[in-house]
Design a protein around this motif. Sequence first.
Motif, PDB file in Angstrom:
ATOM      1  N   THR A  36       0.892  -1.263   0.019  1.00 21.55           N
ATOM      2  CA  THR A  36      -0.119   0.081   0.031  1.00 21.55           C
ATOM      3  C   THR A  36       0.722   1.415   0.008  1.00 21.55           C
ATOM      4  OG1 THR A  36      -0.420  -0.012   2.431  1.00 21.55           O
ATOM      5  CG2 THR A  36      -1.937  -1.022   1.346  1.00 21.55           C
ATOM      6  N   VAL A  37       0.361   2.396  -0.591  1.00 18.20           N
ATOM      7  CA  VAL A  37       0.954   3.576  -0.683  1.00 18.20           C
ATOM      8  C   VAL A  37       0.237   4.757  -0.229  1.00 18.20           C
ATOM      9  CG1 VAL A  37       2.548   2.835  -2.549  1.00 18.20           C
ATOM     10  CG2 VAL A  37       0.459   3.947  -3.057  1.00 18.20           C
ATOM     11  N   SER A  38       0.677   5.536   0.298  1.00 23.36           N
ATOM     12  CA  SER A  38       0.059   7.094   0.700  1.00 23.36           C
ATOM     13  C   SER A  38      -0.418   8.092  -0.540  1.00 23.36           C
ATOM     14  CB  SER A  38       0.577   7.703   1.752  1.00 23.36           C
ATOM     15  OG  SER A  38       2.083   8.368   1.023  1.00 23.36           O
ATOM     16  N   GLY A  39      -1.346   8.635  -0.306  1.00 21.26           N
ATOM     17  CA  GLY A  39      -1.757   9.459  -1.598  1.00 21.26           C
ATOM     18  C   GLY A  39      -2.673   8.865  -2.368  1.00 21.26           C
ATOM     19  N   PRO A  40      -3.335  10.052  -3.414  1.00 21.59           N
ATOM     20  CA  PRO A  40      -4.332   9.540  -4.180  1.00 21.59           C
ATOM     21  C   PRO A  40      -3.992   8.433  -5.250  1.00 21.59           C
ATOM     22  CG  PRO A  40      -3.382  11.638  -5.162  1.00 21.59           C
ATOM     23  CD  PRO A  40      -2.636  11.345  -3.606  1.00 21.59           C
ATOM     24  N   VAL A  41      -5.074   7.750  -5.401  1.00 22.81           N
ATOM     25  CA  VAL A  41      -5.066   6.772  -6.503  1.00 22.81           C
ATOM     26  C   VAL A  41      -4.796   7.463  -7.814  1.00 22.81           C
ATOM     27  CG1 VAL A  41      -6.315   4.973  -7.680  1.00 22.81           C
ATOM     28  CG2 VAL A  41      -6.445   5.119  -5.218  1.00 22.81           C
ATOM     29  N   GLU A  42      -3.962   6.639  -8.475  1.00 25.38           N
ATOM     30  CA  GLU A  42      -3.560   7.317  -9.806  1.00 25.38           C
ATOM     31  C   GLU A  42      -4.627   7.961 -10.651  1.00 25.38           C
ATOM     32  OE1 GLU A  42      -2.270   4.231 -12.996  1.00 25.38           O
ATOM     33  OE2 GLU A  42      -1.438   3.261 -11.323  1.00 25.38           O
ATOM     34  N   PRO A  43      -4.563   9.017 -11.458  1.00 30.29           N
ATOM     35  CA  PRO A  43      -5.861   9.366 -12.260  1.00 30.29           C
ATOM     36  C   PRO A  43      -5.994   8.544 -13.540  1.00 30.29           C
ATOM     37  CG  PRO A  43      -3.784  10.770 -12.644  1.00 30.29           C
ATOM     38  CD  PRO A  43      -3.286   9.718 -11.604  1.00 30.29           C
ATOM     39  N   PRO A  44      -7.142   8.697 -14.012  1.00 26.15           N
ATOM     40  CA  PRO A  44      -7.312   8.172 -15.536  1.00 26.15           C
ATOM     41  C   PRO A  44      -6.567   8.965 -16.551  1.00 26.15           C
ATOM     42  CG  PRO A  44      -9.400   8.819 -14.505  1.00 26.15           C
ATOM     43  CD  PRO A  44      -8.320   9.283 -13.613  1.00 26.15           C
ATOM     44  N   ARG A  45      -6.135   8.201 -17.618  1.00 25.77           N
ATOM     45  CA  ARG A  45      -5.342   8.591 -18.582  1.00 25.77           C
ATOM     46  C   ARG A  45      -5.941   9.753 -19.250  1.00 25.77           C
ATOM     47  NH1 ARG A  45      -1.876   5.142 -20.210  1.00 25.77           N
ATOM     48  NH2 ARG A  45      -2.868   3.483 -19.803  1.00 25.77           N
ATOM     49  N   ARG A  46      -5.468  10.872 -19.742  1.00 23.32           N
ATOM     50  CA  ARG A  46      -6.163  11.916 -20.407  1.00 23.32           C
ATOM     51  C   ARG A  46      -6.926  11.820 -21.780  1.00 23.32           C
ATOM     52  NH1 ARG A  46      -2.751  17.438 -20.150  1.00 23.32           N
ATOM     53  NH2 ARG A  46      -4.839  17.997 -20.936  1.00 23.32           N
ATOM     54  N   PHE A  47      -5.931  11.231 -22.472  1.00 17.74           N
ATOM     55  CA  PHE A  47      -6.337  10.961 -23.912  1.00 17.74           C
ATOM     56  C   PHE A  47      -6.668   9.550 -24.036  1.00 17.74           C
ATOM     57  CE2 PHE A  47      -3.373  14.588 -23.845  1.00 17.74           C
ATOM     58  CZ  PHE A  47      -4.097  15.645 -24.144  1.00 17.74           C
ATOM     59  N   HIS A  48      -7.973   9.179 -23.594  1.00 20.30           N
ATOM     60  CA  HIS A  48      -8.390   7.985 -23.777  1.00 20.30           C
ATOM     61  C   HIS A  48     -10.004   8.085 -23.829  1.00 20.30           C
ATOM     62  CE1 HIS A  48      -9.150   3.691 -23.002  1.00 20.30           C
ATOM     63  NE2 HIS A  48      -8.193   3.455 -23.371  1.00 20.30           N
ATOM     64  N   THR A  49     -10.758   7.358 -24.681  1.00 22.32           N
ATOM     65  CA  THR A  49     -12.116   7.412 -24.755  1.00 22.32           C
ATOM     66  C   THR A  49     -13.103   6.811 -23.629  1.00 22.32           C
ATOM     67  OG1 THR A  49     -12.336   5.426 -25.957  1.00 22.32           O
ATOM     68  CG2 THR A  49     -12.187   7.354 -27.136  1.00 22.32           C
ATOM     69  N   GLY A  50     -12.133   6.062 -22.900  1.00 21.34           N
ATOM     70  CA  GLY A  50     -12.522   5.579 -21.425  1.00 21.34           C
ATOM     71  C   GLY A  50     -11.836   5.841 -20.373  1.00 21.34           C
ATOM     72  N   LEU A  51     -12.105   5.152 -19.315  1.00 19.05           N
ATOM     73  CA  LEU A  51     -11.275   5.284 -18.168  1.00 19.05           C
ATOM     74  C   LEU A  51     -10.175   4.312 -17.883  1.00 19.05           C
ATOM     75  CD1 LEU A  51     -14.178   6.286 -15.698  1.00 19.05           C
ATOM     76  CD2 LEU A  51     -12.422   7.705 -16.756  1.00 19.05           C
ATOM     77  N   SER A  52      -9.030   4.542 -18.317  1.00 13.98           N
ATOM     78  CA  SER A  52      -8.094   3.810 -18.196  1.00 13.98           C
ATOM     79  C   SER A  52      -6.945   4.296 -17.182  1.00 13.98           C
ATOM     80  CB  SER A  52      -7.234   3.530 -19.505  1.00 13.98           C
ATOM     81  OG  SER A  52      -6.042   2.731 -19.626  1.00 13.98           O
ATOM     82  N   PRO A  53      -6.289   3.552 -16.281  1.00 14.67           N
ATOM     83  CA  PRO A  53      -5.054   4.408 -15.525  1.00 14.67           C
ATOM     84  C   PRO A  53      -3.977   4.688 -16.207  1.00 14.67           C
ATOM     85  CG  PRO A  53      -5.077   1.727 -15.154  1.00 14.67           C
ATOM     86  CD  PRO A  53      -6.441   2.314 -15.987  1.00 14.67           C
ATOM     87  N   ALA A  54      -3.559   6.129 -15.751  1.00 11.91           N
ATOM     88  CA  ALA A  54      -2.588   6.791 -16.467  1.00 11.91           C
ATOM     89  C   ALA A  54      -1.387   6.195 -16.527  1.00 11.91           C
ATOM     90  CB  ALA A  54      -2.659   8.252 -15.996  1.00 11.91           C
ATOM     91  N   GLU A  55      -1.109   5.406 -15.157  1.00 13.07           N
ATOM     92  CA  GLU A  55       0.064   4.936 -14.944  1.00 13.07           C
ATOM     93  C   GLU A  55       0.120   3.419 -15.009  1.00 13.07           C
ATOM     94  OE1 GLU A  55       1.797   6.181 -11.095  1.00 13.07           O
ATOM     95  OE2 GLU A  55       1.131   8.357 -11.530  1.00 13.07           O
TER      96      GLU A  55
END
Length: 446
Positions: free
Chosen positions: A418-437
Motif C-alpha cells: 500500500t502507498v499513501s496519496g491519491p490513486v493514480e488518475p485516468p489517462r487524459r487522452f482515452h475514450t474510456g477510463l484507463s489508469p494513467a500509470e
Amino acid sequence: MSHTPVATPITLRQLPRLRIRDFGQLGGLLRPGTHSSPLLEFGKRFVVAPPGFPTMLVTHDMDDVRALFANQDDFSLGQVLSRLSSHDRMFGKETLIFLDGAEHRRERKLFSPPFQHKALASYEDLMVEVVQRELPTWPVGEPLEFLTVGYDLAIGVLLGVVFGDVAPARADRLKHAVSEWFGAIESRGFLAVTLLTPLFGGYTPPYPPLGRRQADVDVVILEEIAARRADPGYAAERSDVLSRYVGTDLDQHDDAALARNLRGILLGAYETTAITLGWIAAMLAGHPEAMAEVDAAVDSGDRARLDAYLDAVVAETMRLRPVSPFTGRRALRDTVINGVQIPKGALVIVPVLLIHESPQHYPDPMVFRPERFIDERINGHLWLTFGAGPHRCLGAQFALAEARILFRTILEQRRIETVSGPVEPPRRFHTGLSPAENGRITLRVR
C-alpha cells in the motif's frame, strides 16, 4: 364519463441547451469528479446539438434512464456505437451488439448460455491455472504495471474459455494472430482513424492492417470449427464456448458468422478486463484499510470471507472507474420516454459516472468503500457499469466472477504494497477510463 387528461410530452426544444462555446464542459462528465461540473446547474436533463452531429439529450433523471433501458424496440445501442465510435469497423455490423429488437433478442438467446451462472463454475480452474502460469514471471519488490499483466491474464483466460484445448500448433497460431489483431486495434494509426469517425458522420475509414489481422484470426478460428465438426464426439465433455455451440441446438450460424461472433467475444472482453484489473490493483494499493481486510481474510484461511470482500472490491472499483463513463441509445423512430418527446435519430446519452458519483444514490460517493456492496447487493438500476436492459453486457456475470477468482488466486500468494496519496488518475487522452500509470503497484511475497 370523465377522463384523466394525458399530459402533453415536452420537446427537446423546451429543455436547457448547452451553448456551443461551452461544449468543452462535457468532458467533466467523463472523468472522476463529475459532481463539480457546471452542467449540473441545468438540472437532470439538457440538450446538446453540435454542428454536424445528431441532437443529444443528456439525462441522469433515473426515471428517464429506466424508461430508456426498458424500451426494447424504439432505441438502438448499435447506432450510437456506429455514429460515435469505430466499433463497427472492429466488430462488424453483423455481430450481436449492433442488432436491435427481435433480431437482437434471438441472437442474445443463442449466445448467452455460456456466460450464465450455471456455466461460470466450469471456467474457474482455467482462471486459476492462468494466474499460476503468469504469476512467477512478475517482479517482486519492484514496480509492476498491472494493466500490462492484466492483458496477459485476459488473453489467457479468453482463449481458454472461448476455445478450450486447441491442438498446440493451431493454438500457437491463434494466440499469435489474436495478439497481432489486438496490436492493430491499439496502434496509433488506428487511433488516428477512429478519431475521424465522429467527424465523418459515423464512417470509419478502412484501416488495412486491421482488416488483414482480422482475416488472419478468422482463418485459424475457421480451421478449429472445421476440426470440431469433423469429430462430433470431440466436444462431448468440454465446457469451452465453441464446444457449447458446435453440433448443439445453439448451432444456428454458418461458420463465418460463428467465427465473427467468437472474435467479437474476444474483443469485447479483452481490453475492458485488463483495464478493470489494473484499476482493482491500483485501488487496493491506494487503500490500506481495504488491503488489511484482504490480509485478514487470507491469514484466517476464510475463503468465503475473502470472496465476499473481493466481490465488493470489484463492484466498488467498477462504480468509481467504469471502463466506459457513459452509454446511450439512438431513437429508431419518434417516441416518448418518461414524458419527453424524442425525435427519430436523436441520441439519448446517460452519464454513467455522474450517476455513480451521485450522493443521492451512494453516501459519500467519492470514497472507496467496498463495504457498501457487502451491506447491500448491487442495484442494477443505479450501478450501470455493464449498462442495463436488453443490451446489458452479455458477459457481466462472467466478468465479475473472473475478477474475483483472478485476484483471489493472486492475493493468496502475494500482497499488494500500500502507498499513501491519491490513486493514480485516468489517462487524459482515452475514450474510456484507463489508469494513467497503467495500474502501477508493487507486489510482496505473502
